[in-house]
Design a protein around this motif. Structure first.
Motif, PDB file in Angstrom:
ATOM      1  N   THR A 219       0.821  -1.210   0.000  1.00  0.00           N
ATOM      2  CA  THR A 219       0.000   0.000   0.000  1.00  0.00           C
ATOM      3  C   THR A 219       0.852   1.256   0.000  1.00  0.00           C
ATOM      4  O   THR A 219       0.546   2.236  -0.658  1.00  0.00           O
ATOM      5  CB  THR A 219      -0.923   0.003   1.226  1.00  0.00           C
ATOM      6  OG1 THR A 219      -1.684  -1.191   1.220  1.00  0.00           O
ATOM      7  CG2 THR A 219      -1.867   1.204   1.205  1.00  0.00           C
ATOM      8  N   GLU A 220       1.967   1.216   0.767  1.00  0.00           N
ATOM      9  CA  GLU A 220       2.789   2.410   0.913  1.00  0.00           C
ATOM     10  C   GLU A 220       3.745   2.617  -0.251  1.00  0.00           C
ATOM     11  O   GLU A 220       3.803   3.693  -0.817  1.00  0.00           O
ATOM     12  CB  GLU A 220       3.593   2.333   2.210  1.00  0.00           C
ATOM     13  CG  GLU A 220       2.749   2.456   3.455  1.00  0.00           C
ATOM     14  CD  GLU A 220       3.614   2.431   4.694  1.00  0.00           C
ATOM     15  OE1 GLU A 220       4.805   2.088   4.555  1.00  0.00           O
ATOM     16  OE2 GLU A 220       3.116   2.749   5.781  1.00  0.00           O
ATOM     17  N   ALA A 221       4.526   1.592  -0.584  1.00  0.00           N
ATOM     18  CA  ALA A 221       5.616   1.765  -1.534  1.00  0.00           C
ATOM     19  C   ALA A 221       5.329   1.155  -2.890  1.00  0.00           C
ATOM     20  O   ALA A 221       6.152   1.270  -3.789  1.00  0.00           O
ATOM     21  CB  ALA A 221       6.891   1.131  -0.969  1.00  0.00           C
ATOM     22  N   GLY A 222       4.199   0.527  -3.079  1.00  0.00           N
ATOM     23  CA  GLY A 222       3.917  -0.121  -4.351  1.00  0.00           C
ATOM     24  C   GLY A 222       3.240   0.793  -5.339  1.00  0.00           C
ATOM     25  O   GLY A 222       3.787   1.826  -5.741  1.00  0.00           O
TER      26      GLY A 222
ATOM     27  N   SER B 258       2.244   5.588   6.494  1.00  0.00           N
ATOM     28  CA  SER B 258       2.995   6.842   6.653  1.00  0.00           C
ATOM     29  C   SER B 258       2.615   7.874   5.603  1.00  0.00           C
ATOM     30  O   SER B 258       2.661   9.082   5.860  1.00  0.00           O
ATOM     31  CB  SER B 258       4.504   6.546   6.575  1.00  0.00           C
ATOM     32  OG  SER B 258       4.813   5.928   5.326  1.00  0.00           O
ATOM     33  N   ASN B 259       2.234   7.434   4.380  1.00  0.00           N
ATOM     34  CA  ASN B 259       1.829   8.350   3.303  1.00  0.00           C
ATOM     35  C   ASN B 259       0.368   8.084   2.965  1.00  0.00           C
ATOM     36  O   ASN B 259      -0.040   6.926   2.831  1.00  0.00           O
ATOM     37  CB  ASN B 259       2.673   8.141   2.047  1.00  0.00           C
ATOM     38  CG  ASN B 259       4.119   8.550   2.265  1.00  0.00           C
ATOM     39  OD1 ASN B 259       4.383   9.547   2.940  1.00  0.00           O
ATOM     40  ND2 ASN B 259       5.045   7.780   1.711  1.00  0.00           N
ATOM     41  N   PRO B 260      -0.426   9.156   2.801  1.00  0.00           N
ATOM     42  CA  PRO B 260      -1.829   8.927   2.447  1.00  0.00           C
ATOM     43  C   PRO B 260      -1.958   8.326   1.060  1.00  0.00           C
ATOM     44  O   PRO B 260      -1.151   8.594   0.173  1.00  0.00           O
ATOM     45  CB  PRO B 260      -2.441  10.334   2.507  1.00  0.00           C
ATOM     46  CG  PRO B 260      -1.291  11.252   2.287  1.00  0.00           C
ATOM     47  CD  PRO B 260      -0.107  10.585   2.917  1.00  0.00           C
ATOM     48  N   ALA B 261      -2.957   7.522   0.864  1.00  0.00           N
ATOM     49  CA  ALA B 261      -3.177   6.894  -0.439  1.00  0.00           C
ATOM     50  C   ALA B 261      -3.679   7.926  -1.443  1.00  0.00           C
ATOM     51  O   ALA B 261      -4.385   8.871  -1.092  1.00  0.00           O
ATOM     52  CB  ALA B 261      -4.195   5.770  -0.307  1.00  0.00           C
ATOM     53  N   VAL B 262      -3.268   7.746  -2.692  1.00  0.00           N
ATOM     54  CA  VAL B 262      -3.733   8.644  -3.755  1.00  0.00           C
ATOM     55  C   VAL B 262      -5.223   8.489  -3.977  1.00  0.00           C
ATOM     56  O   VAL B 262      -5.946   9.450  -4.207  1.00  0.00           O
ATOM     57  CB  VAL B 262      -2.964   8.375  -5.062  1.00  0.00           C
ATOM     58  CG1 VAL B 262      -3.513   9.235  -6.193  1.00  0.00           C
ATOM     59  CG2 VAL B 262      -1.488   8.651  -4.861  1.00  0.00           C
TER      60      VAL B 262
END
Length: 281
Positions: free
Chosen positions: A9-12, A262-266
């Protein structure tokens, strides 16, 4: 949520979409700058064409003055232009041909001035060209009288006859030079008369070419932009299609140790909307 699900989810796909959006923005900015430059070139060409068209009258007046056209009597100029018009009807590019015609008029004008100076020096009587012709004939007759008269010394015949002939020659040469100058000035004026119409045609042609080029550049830029946009949209659609595969039911064990990313999803899928377009009501 397990580590594999969280990392995916985060880095893919999320980071891939970030990069795609960033690239799309940069490309959009690049294409927009290309459009602005194309518009600047178009406006610059149009401005130069308009300035050239507006300067035609000033150029015509300058060439007329340089060729001495205004020095030719108006009626004489009108008559000559009427006679010589067929000679310039075949000219296709008066903007180029006018240089040669004006130069010929300038040369003929200089020859006329030289001939008039010679005539002035030949007989310093302020009686005009016609008066000098009459005076020249009178001098010749006087010389012949002395030559035929047995009582008069023959030396007077050798003085008066050649002198009168020279004055007559200078007078006839001035007339010939004037005729040549008037003719060349009339031809140059005929070509100058065609410059405004030719300038209008050139202006329209330049505007049409500039507009066609501008439209072509816009169309080429638009095609390249939408081609790039389609590629990016296709990749984003692939990402969106895979979002459903990343969902997990509430009963799934991944939710037991879930922590926020850590990062919101697009993008995030939270439901499905079904629209029926078969019924207008």
């Amino acid at each position: 949520m397990n580590n594999s699900f969280k990392e995916a989810t985060e880095a893919g796909p999320t980071m891939q979409v970030h990069e795609m959006v960033k690239e799309l923005y940069l490309q959009s900015k690049k294409f927009w700058l290309e459009l602005l430059k194309a518009e600047e070139r178009y406006l610059e060409k149009m401005q130069r064409a308009e300035e050239k068209l507006n300067g035609v009258d000033a150029r015509i007046n300058e060439l007329k003055k340089h060729a001495g056209i205004n020095e030719v009597p108006l009626q004489r100029l009108t008559d000559l232009k009427s006679q010589l018009k067929p000679q310039v009807d075949k000219i296709t590019d008066p903007a180029i041909e006018i240089k040669a015609y004006v130069q010929e008029a300038v040369i003929a004008r200089e020859e006329l001035k030289n001939a008039e100076r010679s005539l002035e020096n030949s007989l310093n009587w302020h009686v005009g060209k016609t008066g000098k012709k009459v005076a020249a004939i009178f001098i010749i007759l006087v010389g012949l009288f002395f030559a035929w008269s047995s009582e008069a010394p023959s030396v007077f015949a050798f003085i008066f006859v050649p002198g009168g002939l020279y004055v007559l020659y200078c007078s006839l040469k001035a007339d010939t030079s004037a005729g040549k100058f008037h003719r060349q000035a009339a031809l140059a004026d005929l070509v100058l008369d065609r410059l405004p119409e030719y300038a209008q045609k050139e202006y329209r042609r330049t505007c049409e070419e500039a507009e066609a080029r501008y439209k072509q550049e816009k169309e080429e830029t638009r095609k390249r932009f939408f081609s790039h946009l389609e590629q990016a949209s296709s990749r984003i659609r692939e990402y969106n299609a895979g979002i459903g595969m990343q969902e997990a039911p509430w009963e799934h064990r991944s939710w037991q140790n879930w922590t926020p990313v850590s990062n919101p999803a697009v993008s995030l899928r939270f439901g499905t909307v079904i629209v029926n377009t078969s019924n207008d009501t």
